[in-house]
Design a protein around this motif. Structure first.
Motif, PDB file in Angstrom:
ATOM      1  N   PRO C  61      31.789  44.300  48.176  1.00  0.00           N
ATOM      2  CA  PRO C  61      31.106  44.797  49.378  1.00  0.00           C
ATOM      3  C   PRO C  61      29.962  43.880  49.835  1.00  0.00           C
ATOM      4  CG  PRO C  61      31.463  46.594  47.830  1.00  0.00           C
ATOM      5  CD  PRO C  61      31.873  45.331  47.126  1.00  0.00           C
ATOM      6  N   ASP C  62      29.297  43.204  48.893  1.00  0.00           N
ATOM      7  CA  ASP C  62      28.235  42.269  49.271  1.00  0.00           C
ATOM      8  C   ASP C  62      28.809  40.977  49.870  1.00  0.00           C
ATOM      9  OD1 ASP C  62      25.841  43.676  48.832  1.00  0.00           O
ATOM     10  OD2 ASP C  62      25.936  43.323  46.681  1.00  0.00           O
ATOM     11  N   LEU C  63      29.979  40.559  49.369  1.00  0.00           N
ATOM     12  CA  LEU C  63      30.659  39.390  49.974  1.00  0.00           C
ATOM     13  C   LEU C  63      31.106  39.729  51.386  1.00  0.00           C
ATOM     14  CD1 LEU C  63      32.878  38.311  46.945  1.00  0.00           C
ATOM     15  CD2 LEU C  63      31.278  36.774  48.112  1.00  0.00           C
ATOM     16  N   ASP C  64      31.718  40.906  51.534  1.00  0.00           N
ATOM     17  CA  ASP C  64      32.209  41.349  52.851  1.00  0.00           C
ATOM     18  C   ASP C  64      31.062  41.407  53.857  1.00  0.00           C
ATOM     19  OD1 ASP C  64      34.729  41.678  51.810  1.00  0.00           O
ATOM     20  OD2 ASP C  64      34.561  43.847  51.537  1.00  0.00           O
ATOM     21  N   ALA C  65      29.955  42.018  53.445  1.00  0.00           N
ATOM     22  CA  ALA C  65      28.817  42.203  54.347  1.00  0.00           C
ATOM     23  C   ALA C  65      28.309  40.875  54.868  1.00  0.00           C
ATOM     24  CB  ALA C  65      27.689  42.942  53.621  1.00  0.00           C
ATOM     25  N   ARG C  66      28.447  39.831  54.051  1.00  0.00           N
ATOM     26  CA  ARG C  66      27.914  38.522  54.400  1.00  0.00           C
ATOM     27  C   ARG C  66      28.966  37.589  55.008  1.00  0.00           C
ATOM     28  NH1 ARG C  66      25.209  41.132  50.719  1.00  0.00           N
ATOM     29  NH2 ARG C  66      22.957  40.875  50.495  1.00  0.00           N
ATOM     30  N   GLY C  67      30.164  38.122  55.200  1.00  0.00           N
ATOM     31  CA  GLY C  67      31.233  37.312  55.804  1.00  0.00           C
ATOM     32  C   GLY C  67      31.722  36.199  54.910  1.00  0.00           C
ATOM     33  N   MET C  68      31.629  36.380  53.584  1.00  0.00           N
ATOM     34  CA  MET C  68      31.958  35.307  52.654  1.00  0.00           C
ATOM     35  C   MET C  68      33.156  35.598  51.744  1.00  0.00           C
ATOM     36  SD  MET C  68      29.739  33.032  53.490  1.00  0.00           S
ATOM     37  CE  MET C  68      29.273  31.767  52.319  1.00  0.00           C
ATOM     38  N   SER C  69      33.836  36.718  51.970  1.00  0.00           N
ATOM     39  CA  SER C  69      34.927  37.113  51.068  1.00  0.00           C
ATOM     40  C   SER C  69      36.036  36.070  50.965  1.00  0.00           C
ATOM     41  CB  SER C  69      35.545  38.428  51.534  1.00  0.00           C
ATOM     42  OG  SER C  69      34.607  39.446  51.419  1.00  0.00           O
ATOM     43  N   ASP C  70      36.318  35.395  52.080  1.00  0.00           N
ATOM     44  CA  ASP C  70      37.424  34.432  52.077  1.00  0.00           C
ATOM     45  C   ASP C  70      37.042  33.104  51.431  1.00  0.00           C
ATOM     46  OD1 ASP C  70      35.643  33.812  54.051  1.00  0.00           O
ATOM     47  OD2 ASP C  70      37.156  33.297  55.560  1.00  0.00           O
ATOM     48  N   ARG C  71      35.822  32.983  50.972  1.00  0.00           N
ATOM     49  CA  ARG C  71      35.395  31.719  50.351  1.00  0.00           C
ATOM     50  C   ARG C  71      35.146  31.851  48.852  1.00  0.00           C
ATOM     51  NH1 ARG C  71      31.569  28.442  54.489  1.00  0.00           N
ATOM     52  NH2 ARG C  71      32.498  29.209  56.403  1.00  0.00           N
ATOM     53  N   LEU C  72      35.572  32.966  48.279  1.00  0.00           N
ATOM     54  CA  LEU C  72      35.317  33.194  46.856  1.00  0.00           C
ATOM     55  C   LEU C  72      35.986  32.109  46.008  1.00  0.00           C
ATOM     56  CD1 LEU C  72      33.910  35.298  45.010  1.00  0.00           C
ATOM     57  CD2 LEU C  72      36.137  36.410  44.763  1.00  0.00           C
ATOM     58  N   ILE C  73      35.239  31.558  45.080  1.00  0.00           N
ATOM     59  CA  ILE C  73      35.742  30.514  44.181  1.00  0.00           C
ATOM     60  C   ILE C  73      36.847  31.087  43.291  1.00  0.00           C
ATOM     61  CG2 ILE C  73      35.104  29.074  42.197  1.00  0.00           C
ATOM     62  CD1 ILE C  73      32.258  28.948  43.371  1.00  0.00           C
ATOM     63  N   ASP C  74      37.933  30.323  43.110  1.00  0.00           N
ATOM     64  CA  ASP C  74      39.007  30.756  42.206  1.00  0.00           C
ATOM     65  C   ASP C  74      38.438  30.975  40.808  1.00  0.00           C
ATOM     66  OD1 ASP C  74      40.817  30.528  44.230  1.00  0.00           O
ATOM     67  OD2 ASP C  74      41.471  28.505  43.663  1.00  0.00           O
ATOM     68  N   GLY C  75      38.853  32.057  40.192  1.00  0.00           N
ATOM     69  CA  GLY C  75      38.371  32.327  38.833  1.00  0.00           C
ATOM     70  C   GLY C  75      37.235  33.328  38.804  1.00  0.00           C
ATOM     71  N   THR C  77      36.029  36.963  39.812  1.00  0.00           N
ATOM     72  CA  THR C  77      36.697  38.217  40.130  1.00  0.00           C
ATOM     73  C   THR C  77      35.811  39.084  41.011  1.00  0.00           C
ATOM     74  OG1 THR C  77      37.665  38.114  37.921  1.00  0.00           O
ATOM     75  CG2 THR C  77      37.871  40.218  39.099  1.00  0.00           C
ATOM     76  N   ALA C  78      36.357  39.498  42.151  1.00  0.00           N
ATOM     77  CA  ALA C  78      35.610  40.411  43.016  1.00  0.00           C
ATOM     78  C   ALA C  78      35.789  41.838  42.497  1.00  0.00           C
ATOM     79  CB  ALA C  78      36.106  40.303  44.451  1.00  0.00           C
ATOM     80  N   VAL C  79      34.701  42.596  42.444  1.00  0.00           N
ATOM     81  CA  VAL C  79      34.772  44.002  42.027  1.00  0.00           C
ATOM     82  C   VAL C  79      34.071  44.868  43.066  1.00  0.00           C
ATOM     83  CG1 VAL C  79      34.852  43.518  39.533  1.00  0.00           C
ATOM     84  CG2 VAL C  79      32.624  43.827  40.650  1.00  0.00           C
ATOM     85  N   ASP C  80      34.447  46.149  43.113  1.00  0.00           N
ATOM     86  CA  ASP C  80      33.724  47.084  43.981  1.00  0.00           C
ATOM     87  C   ASP C  80      32.661  47.805  43.124  1.00  0.00           C
ATOM     88  OD1 ASP C  80      35.268  48.742  42.429  1.00  0.00           O
ATOM     89  OD2 ASP C  80      36.475  49.537  44.075  1.00  0.00           O
ATOM     90  N   TYR C  81      31.982  48.800  43.708  1.00  0.00           N
ATOM     91  CA  TYR C  81      30.928  49.485  42.942  1.00  0.00           C
ATOM     92  C   TYR C  81      31.485  50.172  41.696  1.00  0.00           C
ATOM     93  CZ  TYR C  81      27.433  48.357  46.426  1.00  0.00           C
ATOM     94  OH  TYR C  81      26.570  47.662  47.241  1.00  0.00           O
ATOM     95  N   ALA C  82      32.714  50.690  41.803  1.00  0.00           N
ATOM     96  CA  ALA C  82      33.340  51.320  40.631  1.00  0.00           C
ATOM     97  C   ALA C  82      33.539  50.269  39.528  1.00  0.00           C
ATOM     98  CB  ALA C  82      34.666  51.954  41.018  1.00  0.00           C
ATOM     99  N   GLY C  83      33.915  49.052  39.959  1.00  0.00           N
ATOM    100  CA  GLY C  83      34.081  47.954  39.009  1.00  0.00           C
ATOM    101  C   GLY C  83      32.751  47.545  38.384  1.00  0.00           C
TER     102      GLY C  83
END
Lengths: 119, 123, 98
Positions: C61-75, C77-83
């Protein structure tokens, strides 16, 4: 699992209180217990009943109060930090209570994990 | 509260004094934690090392000098004070500049010590 | 131990400090720290090196908010608040590097 939460920053200025709230909601949804949320440093400002955000913004103070009511979460505001910053029983929002720092230590002892949110 | 429960509490101090209130209010938490007879460790790394600098004079900024409290920690049975070596050296300080006796620790040992804790409070 | 970082590596040294002392466990990047886990950031090399011994997570959710989700480095892992909650529960202890 029993969680305790420490919030060190006030609402709106920092993301800390939002992150902590969303963490608590997710933990409760998973069946965990939030033993206590303790507000310290500028975090005490999360409990000001005088807070009035614009209509189209989230109401951080009220939101905490509702979470406390719905899930019996103990919201404790540090008395020394609160008095320094002008928070008293007179302007304390619903759902919060003012008490000593010992409540933080006690939460740290009793909970399985203490998670801090700050600046 | 479960009677006699003792947990390992660590306070990681990474901020300089006076510029913000964190160091002072963290110290208040430390004292209360000791009053609960918990196992307390204090770590000073990054700018937190400046909290222990000798010769703090706060008259000119009209703020309470709380540095003598570090010397009083002994009286609360708080004896585990650790300073991370690289942080101290990077700030031009040596052990002689510090107002209390501390254990100077390498970064690797500091990391290991943190792993052993039950509750870690950082500010 | 789960290490929680919340500041951009260009603004604060908390990620640096954490990686300097930590040899094992996991790092969770939240709030402004998620920028550290995005391609092209100056922290990328350091983070990739750390990933040899540490698991690295970033809050979606913090990546999404900042418009950076599509730039996540391979390796990473994105998690949500439950994660986020699961990570805290799975590790014996945690530390927020404030």
């Amino acid at each position: 699992m029993k969680f305790a939460i420490l919030i060190n920053e006030g609402p709106y200025q920092h993301q800390a209180s939002d992150s902590a709230y969303l963490f608590c909601k997710a933990a409760l949804a998973k069946g965990h217990e939030i033993r206590r949320v303790f507000f310290y440093h500028d975090g005490v400002n999360n409990s000001s009943a005088l807070t009035e955000p614009p209509q189209d913004d989230r109401n951080i103070v009220v939101r905490w109060g509702k979470l406390a009511e719905e899930h019996k979460v103990d919201l404790v505001v540090c008395v020394a930090a609160a008095l320094r910053r002008g928070i008293k029983d007179d302007n304390l929002a619903a759902g919060f209570r003012i008490s000593g720092l010992g409540q933080l230590v006690e939460a740290g002892i009793e909970a399985d994990r203490l998670v801090t949110f700050g600046d | 509260m479960s009677e006699g429960a003792i947990k390992k509490f660590m306070f990681v101090n990474r901020k300089a004094p006076y510029g913000t209130v964190y160091a002072l209010e963290a110290l208040e938490t430390v004292l209360i934690t000791a009053a609960f007879d918990q196992d307390v460790s204090l770590v000073f790394m990054d700018d937190g090392v400046f909290q222990l600098k000798k010769g703090q004079q706060t008259k000119g900024i009209e703020t309470k000098n709380f540095s003598p409290t570090y010397r009083a920690l002994d009286g609360y049975d708080i004896e585990k004070l650790y300073v991370e070596q690289e942080s101290m050296e990077a700030r031009g300080l040596t052990e002689d500049d510090l107002l209390v006796d501390v254990t100077v620790m390498s970064r690797a040992d500091m990391g290991k010590l943190m792993e052993e804790m039950d509750v870690v409070l950082s500010c | 131990m789960l290490h929680i970082i919340n500041k951009s590596p260009q603004e604060r040294n908390s990620l640096d400090s954490c990686l300097r002392v930590t040899q094992s466990g996991a790092v969770l990047l939240i709030e402004d720290a998620v920028y550290a886990a995005t391609r092209g950031n100056a922290a990328e090399a350091k983070l990739r090196e750390a990933m040899g011994s540490l698991k690295v997570y970033a809050l979606g959710p913090d990546l999404d908010a900042r418009g950076m989700s599509d730039r996540l480095i391979d390796g990473v892992t994105a998690v949500d608040y439950a994660g986020f909650v699961d990570l805290v529960a799975e590790h014996p202890n945690c530390q927020s590097w404030l």
